[in-house]
Design an enzyme around this catalytic site. Structure first.
Site, PDB file in Angstrom:
ATOM      1  N   GLY A 125       4.293   3.951   3.240  1.00  0.00           N
ATOM      2  CA  GLY A 125       3.849   2.760   2.541  1.00  0.00           C
ATOM      3  C   GLY A 125       3.990   1.563   3.464  1.00  0.00           C
ATOM      4  N   LYS A 126       3.477   0.435   3.070  1.00  0.00           N
ATOM      5  CA  LYS A 126       3.682  -0.803   3.840  1.00  0.00           C
ATOM      6  C   LYS A 126       3.331  -1.980   2.953  1.00  0.00           C
ATOM      7  CE  LYS A 126       4.508  -1.862   8.266  1.00  0.00           C
ATOM      8  NZ  LYS A 126       5.234  -0.941   9.134  1.00  0.00           N
ATOM      9  N   GLY A 127       4.023  -3.092   3.171  1.00  0.00           N
ATOM     10  CA  GLY A 127       3.733  -4.289   2.407  1.00  0.00           C
ATOM     11  C   GLY A 127       3.617  -5.489   3.325  1.00  0.00           C
ATOM     12  N   SER A 130       0.852  -1.192   0.000  1.00  0.00           N
ATOM     13  CA  SER A 130       0.000   0.000   0.000  1.00  0.00           C
ATOM     14  C   SER A 130       0.884   1.238   0.000  1.00  0.00           C
ATOM     15  CB  SER A 130      -0.898  -0.013   1.243  1.00  0.00           C
ATOM     16  OG  SER A 130      -1.536   1.237   1.390  1.00  0.00           O
ATOM     17  N   ASP A 148       9.958  -5.493   8.721  1.00  0.00           N
ATOM     18  CA  ASP A 148       8.856  -5.349   9.681  1.00  0.00           C
ATOM     19  C   ASP A 148       8.715  -6.719  10.368  1.00  0.00           C
ATOM     20  OD1 ASP A 148       6.662  -3.146  10.273  1.00  0.00           O
ATOM     21  OD2 ASP A 148       5.578  -5.023  10.247  1.00  0.00           O
TER      22      ASP A 148
END
Ligand code: GLU
Length: 418
Positions: A105-107, A60, A146
């Site tokens: 952002g993050k995945g 995202s 993460d």
């Protein structure tokens, strides 16, 4: 993560809470509450036995007004589109809270890496890197570690990207091993900012951290490093937990010894210096001065919040309190220092890594730690000034006021591209 509360709705509620202290029109606020885009992909990967397994994966890109999208990639069976959207939004406000020049952002990949061989995890990672390649880049979107990812995965993603692009671009990803362009101090950075926030918080509230008793929920990288560094401030670590359970000793124990035990046995349970084993919920409601949730989102819900006995909470995890828990703790005068400040050390040292990669000039660890301390203490000062100026009900809301103003200012200065 308990799914009773959708983390994306929690993020939106946190933004609404802060918006009450800001005078922005609805359209401006709506933009702050939704991602710009979300990549959803299905990775078909060959397993060791020759079969093909399909893994759902997301990235995202929430907001890029202040710079390239930035944020980690997690591997967890509970990864979902909404979880990744929430985490990417928290990255936007985290980077703005500490004033580093990034968006958010993050995945995530829906996967429990413990159930797969190293080779399988590598193939899944490289397959995701291939899908991500058109969307990432050192000026576009910069992933990082993460939950359940670290240097190994970052090195694979960097290598896949550089191979496909036929270039060297170490700044495409951060959290790499030093030999692959990683920064000194990056592994400890998240725990270090939790310690710095704790130190500043106790000082601000006129309490002595050297006298404090501390419980830490989650003993991965963030929780164990925070515990170690807070132990070094003279505080007494009395309880720690992981997904297998919690251990307690009212007289305290050495945070490093608890970590060594976990490294040797895979869990904190059975730690010889503990006198009692507790459930996770018992740990969260212990009579301690400081509670550090350092696992996943939604760890403390409204019911647990009623039972919390700590005076201060410093959030090492992203989103560990549900909005209802936040309300209960605010009513009960528990001082909560939010994730977007307390755990921002990780992304801050990622920023230093990216700067070093671009300059191809590497810093000593002391310089990294000094610069990190400057960033976190400045952000803390801004937080308390805003808390006092706005009379916001919580430190979280005050921190969001600071962060939202920065994002909106950047967007307004850029104007509208039709
Ligand atoms: N995953 C970390 C976070 O939630 C670090 C992100 C980064 O370094 O970009 O803040």
């Amino acid at each position: 993560m308990s799914n009773e509360v959708n983390p994306f709705e929690s993020l939106q509620e946190q933004i609404d809470d802060a918006a009450a202290y800001l005078e922005y029109p609805t359209d401006v606020l709506e933009r702050l509450k939704h991602p710009e885009r979300v990549l959803e992909t299905n990775l078909s990967v060959e397993m060791d036995d020759g079969s093909i397994e399909v893994f759902k994966a997301f990235r995202s890109q929430f907001n890029g007004d202040r710079g390239p999208y930035k944020g980690g990639i997690r591997y967890h069976p509970q990864v979902s589109r909404d979880e990744v959207k929430a985490l990417s939004g928290w990255m936007v406000y985290k980077c703005a809270a500490v004033n580093i020049p990034y968006g958010g952002g993050k995945g995530g990949i829906k996967l429990d890496p413990r159930e797969y061989s190293d080779g399988e995890v590598e193939r899944v990672t490289r397959s995701f890197a291939k899908e991500l390649r058109p969307f990432i880049g050192e000026d576009r979107d910069i992933p990082a570690p993460d939950v359940n990812t670290g240097q190994r995965e970052m090195n694979w993603i960097k290598d896949t990207y550089e191979t496909l692009e036929n270039t060297t671009e170490p700044g495409v990803i951060t959290g790499k091993a030093p030999e692959s362009g990683g920064s000194a101090g990056r592994v400890e950075a998240t725990g270090r900012s939790v310690m710095l926030t704790t130190r500043e918080a106790f000082d601000y509230l006129g309490k002595d951290v050297g006298e404090a008793t501390v419980a830490v929920q989650g003993y991965g990288n963030a929780g164990s490093v925070a515990a170690k560094l807070i132990d070094d401030l003279g505080a007494n670590i009395v309880a720690v937990s992981d997904s297998s359970g919690a251990v307690y000793n009212p007289d305290g124990f050495d945070a490093r010894a608890a970590k060594s035990h976990k490294n040797e046995t895979g869990s904190v349970t059975g730690f010889e210096d503990a006198t009692e084993e507790l459930t996770n919920e018992e740990l969260l409601t212990l009579d301690v001065d400081l509670l550090i949730p350092a696992a996943l989102e939604n760890a403390i819900n409204g019911d647990i919040a009623q039972e919390v006995q700590a005076d201060i909470i410093v959030e090492a995890a992203n989103g560990p309190l549900t909005p209802r828990a936040d309300d209960v703790l605010t009513d009960r005068d528990v001082a909560v220092f939010p994730d977007i400040l307390a755990n921002a050390g990780g992304v801050t040292v990622s920023y230093f890594e990216w700067v070093q990669n671009r300059q191809r000039f590497y810093w000593e660890e002391q310089r990294v730690n000094d610069e990190l301390e400057r960033v976190i203490t400045n952000a803390f000062d801004n937080l308390v000034k805003t808390y006092e100026r706005t009379d916001a009900p919580s430190f979280r809301t005050a921190m969001y006021v600071v962060a939202i103003e920065r994002v909106v200012n950047a967007a307004e200065e850029a104007g509208i591209w039709p």
